[in-house]
Design a protein around this motif. Sequence first.
Motif, PDB file in Angstrom:
ATOM      1  N   UNK A 209       2.358  -1.122   0.188  1.00 40.69           N
ATOM      2  CA  UNK A 209       1.826   0.166  -0.287  1.00 40.69           C
ATOM      3  C   UNK A 209       2.124   1.274   0.719  1.00 40.69           C
ATOM      4  N   UNK A 210       1.875   1.007   2.000  1.00 37.11           N
ATOM      5  CA  UNK A 210       2.142   2.012   3.033  1.00 37.11           C
ATOM      6  C   UNK A 210       3.596   2.421   3.061  1.00 37.11           C
ATOM      7  N   UNK A 258      -2.180   7.941   2.123  1.00 42.68           N
ATOM      8  CA  UNK A 258      -1.745   6.972   3.128  1.00 42.68           C
ATOM      9  C   UNK A 258      -2.825   6.843   4.194  1.00 42.68           C
ATOM     10  N   UNK A 259      -3.601   5.762   4.102  1.00 44.19           N
ATOM     11  CA  UNK A 259      -4.734   5.551   5.010  1.00 44.19           C
ATOM     12  C   UNK A 259      -5.221   4.108   4.837  1.00 44.19           C
ATOM     13  N   UNK A 260      -6.122   3.647   5.686  1.00 41.27           N
ATOM     14  CA  UNK A 260      -6.539   2.244   5.646  1.00 41.27           C
ATOM     15  C   UNK A 260      -7.501   1.871   4.527  1.00 41.27           C
ATOM     16  N   UNK A 261      -7.887   2.818   3.674  1.00 42.57           N
ATOM     17  CA  UNK A 261      -8.929   2.530   2.693  1.00 42.57           C
ATOM     18  C   UNK A 261      -8.403   2.363   1.267  1.00 42.57           C
ATOM     19  N   UNK A 262      -7.100   2.393   1.101  1.00 42.91           N
ATOM     20  CA  UNK A 262      -6.532   2.143  -0.228  1.00 42.91           C
ATOM     21  C   UNK A 262      -6.763   0.682  -0.614  1.00 42.91           C
ATOM     22  N   UNK A 263      -6.974   0.448  -1.893  1.00 37.86           N
ATOM     23  CA  UNK A 263      -7.162  -0.920  -2.396  1.00 37.86           C
ATOM     24  C   UNK A 263      -6.000  -1.265  -3.316  1.00 37.86           C
ATOM     25  N   UNK A 269       1.681  -8.158 -14.302  1.00 37.91           N
ATOM     26  CA  UNK A 269       1.800  -7.527 -15.617  1.00 37.91           C
ATOM     27  C   UNK A 269       1.513  -6.031 -15.596  1.00 37.91           C
ATOM     28  N   UNK A 270       0.444  -5.646 -14.932  1.00 37.91           N
ATOM     29  CA  UNK A 270       0.018  -4.247 -14.922  1.00 37.91           C
ATOM     30  C   UNK A 270       0.144  -3.711 -13.500  1.00 37.91           C
ATOM     31  N   UNK A 271       1.325  -3.199 -13.176  1.00 42.63           N
ATOM     32  CA  UNK A 271       1.571  -2.821 -11.780  1.00 42.63           C
ATOM     33  C   UNK A 271       2.045  -1.370 -11.687  1.00 42.63           C
ATOM     34  N   UNK A 272       1.846  -0.809 -10.483  1.00 46.04           N
ATOM     35  CA  UNK A 272       2.233   0.577 -10.227  1.00 46.04           C
ATOM     36  C   UNK A 272       3.581   0.695  -9.536  1.00 46.04           C
ATOM     37  N   UNK A 273       3.940  -0.303  -8.753  1.00 46.85           N
ATOM     38  CA  UNK A 273       5.253  -0.277  -8.115  1.00 46.85           C
ATOM     39  C   UNK A 273       5.729  -1.693  -7.818  1.00 46.85           C
ATOM     40  N   UNK A 274       7.030  -1.796  -7.740  1.00 49.87           N
ATOM     41  CA  UNK A 274       7.686  -3.081  -7.486  1.00 49.87           C
ATOM     42  C   UNK A 274       8.472  -2.971  -6.194  1.00 49.87           C
ATOM     43  N   UNK A 275       8.330  -3.954  -5.329  1.00 48.47           N
ATOM     44  CA  UNK A 275       9.058  -3.942  -4.066  1.00 48.47           C
ATOM     45  C   UNK A 275       9.829  -5.245  -3.896  1.00 48.47           C
ATOM     46  N   UNK A 276      11.013  -5.117  -3.342  1.00 50.00           N
ATOM     47  CA  UNK A 276      11.851  -6.291  -3.101  1.00 50.00           C
ATOM     48  C   UNK A 276      12.536  -6.107  -1.761  1.00 50.00           C
ATOM     49  N   UNK A 311      12.819 -18.016  -3.315  1.00 55.51           N
ATOM     50  CA  UNK A 311      12.161 -17.667  -4.569  1.00 55.51           C
ATOM     51  C   UNK A 311      11.275 -16.438  -4.407  1.00 55.51           C
ATOM     52  N   UNK A 312      10.527 -16.387  -3.301  1.00 55.87           N
ATOM     53  CA  UNK A 312       9.634 -15.248  -3.069  1.00 55.87           C
ATOM     54  C   UNK A 312      10.424 -13.958  -2.870  1.00 55.87           C
ATOM     55  N   UNK A 313      11.504 -14.017  -2.096  1.00 54.38           N
ATOM     56  CA  UNK A 313      12.312 -12.819  -1.870  1.00 54.38           C
ATOM     57  C   UNK A 313      12.938 -12.344  -3.171  1.00 54.38           C
ATOM     58  N   UNK A 314      13.456 -13.265  -3.956  1.00 55.31           N
ATOM     59  CA  UNK A 314      14.097 -12.879  -5.216  1.00 55.31           C
ATOM     60  C   UNK A 314      13.091 -12.325  -6.222  1.00 55.31           C
ATOM     61  N   UNK A 315      11.884 -12.839  -6.175  1.00 56.88           N
ATOM     62  CA  UNK A 315      10.862 -12.386  -7.113  1.00 56.88           C
ATOM     63  C   UNK A 315      10.316 -11.016  -6.724  1.00 56.88           C
ATOM     64  N   UNK A 316      10.249 -10.745  -5.430  1.00 57.74           N
ATOM     65  CA  UNK A 316       9.657  -9.497  -4.969  1.00 57.74           C
ATOM     66  C   UNK A 316       8.166  -9.484  -5.235  1.00 57.74           C
ATOM     67  N   UNK A 317       7.592  -8.304  -5.282  1.00 60.35           N
ATOM     68  CA  UNK A 317       6.149  -8.197  -5.517  1.00 60.35           C
ATOM     69  C   UNK A 317       5.843  -6.997  -6.392  1.00 60.35           C
ATOM     70  N   UNK A 318       4.997  -7.222  -7.376  1.00 59.14           N
ATOM     71  CA  UNK A 318       4.520  -6.155  -8.258  1.00 59.14           C
ATOM     72  C   UNK A 318       3.078  -5.851  -7.873  1.00 59.14           C
ATOM     73  N   UNK A 319       2.836  -4.610  -7.532  1.00 62.05           N
ATOM     74  CA  UNK A 319       1.565  -4.259  -6.900  1.00 62.05           C
ATOM     75  C   UNK A 319       0.857  -3.149  -7.677  1.00 62.05           C
ATOM     76  N   UNK A 320      -0.415  -3.388  -7.921  1.00 60.46           N
ATOM     77  CA  UNK A 320      -1.239  -2.403  -8.628  1.00 60.46           C
ATOM     78  C   UNK A 320      -2.194  -1.746  -7.631  1.00 60.46           C
ATOM     79  N   UNK A 321      -2.281  -0.434  -7.722  1.00 59.23           N
ATOM     80  CA  UNK A 321      -3.221   0.314  -6.884  1.00 59.23           C
ATOM     81  C   UNK A 321      -4.580   0.336  -7.590  1.00 59.23           C
ATOM     82  N   UNK A 322      -5.567  -0.290  -6.965  1.00 60.52           N
ATOM     83  CA  UNK A 322      -6.913  -0.308  -7.523  1.00 60.52           C
ATOM     84  C   UNK A 322      -7.590   1.031  -7.270  1.00 60.52           C
ATOM     85  N   UNK A 323      -7.434   1.526  -6.025  1.00 60.44           N
ATOM     86  CA  UNK A 323      -8.024   2.812  -5.674  1.00 60.44           C
ATOM     87  C   UNK A 323      -7.244   3.454  -4.535  1.00 60.44           C
TER      88      UNK A 323
END
Length: 328
Positions: A209-210, A258-263, A269-276, A311-323
Amino acid sequence: MIVDPIYGSFELEPVLNDLLQSRPVQRLRGVHQGGASYLVNPKWCVTRYEHSVGVMLLVLRMGGSVEEQIAALLHDVSHTAFSHVTDFALRNKEEDYHEQIFKRVIEESEIPKILQNYGYTTEQIFSDFSKWTILEQPSPDLCADRIDYTLRDQYHYFHLNQDEIQTLLESLTVVDGLLCFRTIDAAEKFNSLYYQEVIDFFMDPLNAYGYWKLSIAIALGLKKKILEMNDLLKEDQEIWEILQQSRDPDVRQIMKQIHPHAEVVIDEKNYDFYTKNKIRLIDPMVLQNGEKVRASSISEEVEKLNQTAIERFNRGARIRVVSFNTAK
């Protein structure tokens, strides 16, 4: 005398002492190894300076020449503020922007003069990094660079203790110019630590996220002429302040997030950004009956760790911002 929490105390050659005091090396005190990591978790605060000194000391410990120690100390001097965040901002998938500008950064600094004072030249040290076989090796081999950032982050962030560190260091040896482990136990331990580093830490949702948010802010800053490319060779805090003081509403809005309190959470399935991230693998050489062999060829555990990592690198990560929990 220089003291490091990983490797201990060492006396350095005068040329290294002078290089340590040079502006390009001292700048690395203000460049964080983990890029945006410390902005979202203040505990993630290892600097490029600590790492560069560590790599130099590991090369020294393993018997590398003074020239290789110089190369080790200086190998990261061209890293931009926030390290690899710049690569994300520039959409550089190879994550090698610092390598592209390395020669220019060296030549425009006092480093050539310091080297000349001790009878060395920049061509002698930097023309072919491949000859520094302890310092750098292509993946999946061991090298001082990979070993240091793994042990250093594990020591600071995951509580790897000194006994464990020394056991691993004492198992390291150099054969035909290449680092390898004396035992398969040490290789398995290091593999586990390395993947905890490059997957569990590098791909931690909060860390990702950062990187995501700060890379957007830097990209906007460059696009809107708030930042110039040369500004990226300043320290982290200087870039942070330029962006924070901008009057541009888009940049200011991103900076507030950008701060330490983001969740944030993993959500396929329901994500805000994808990182690889760039694929980083390790399969160290191990001595067996006097011969070097790949750890994966004699360890099912290493083979399994490598396959899981791929497998993990190829899959990447889909991340949802809760707050965003926007900072004031």
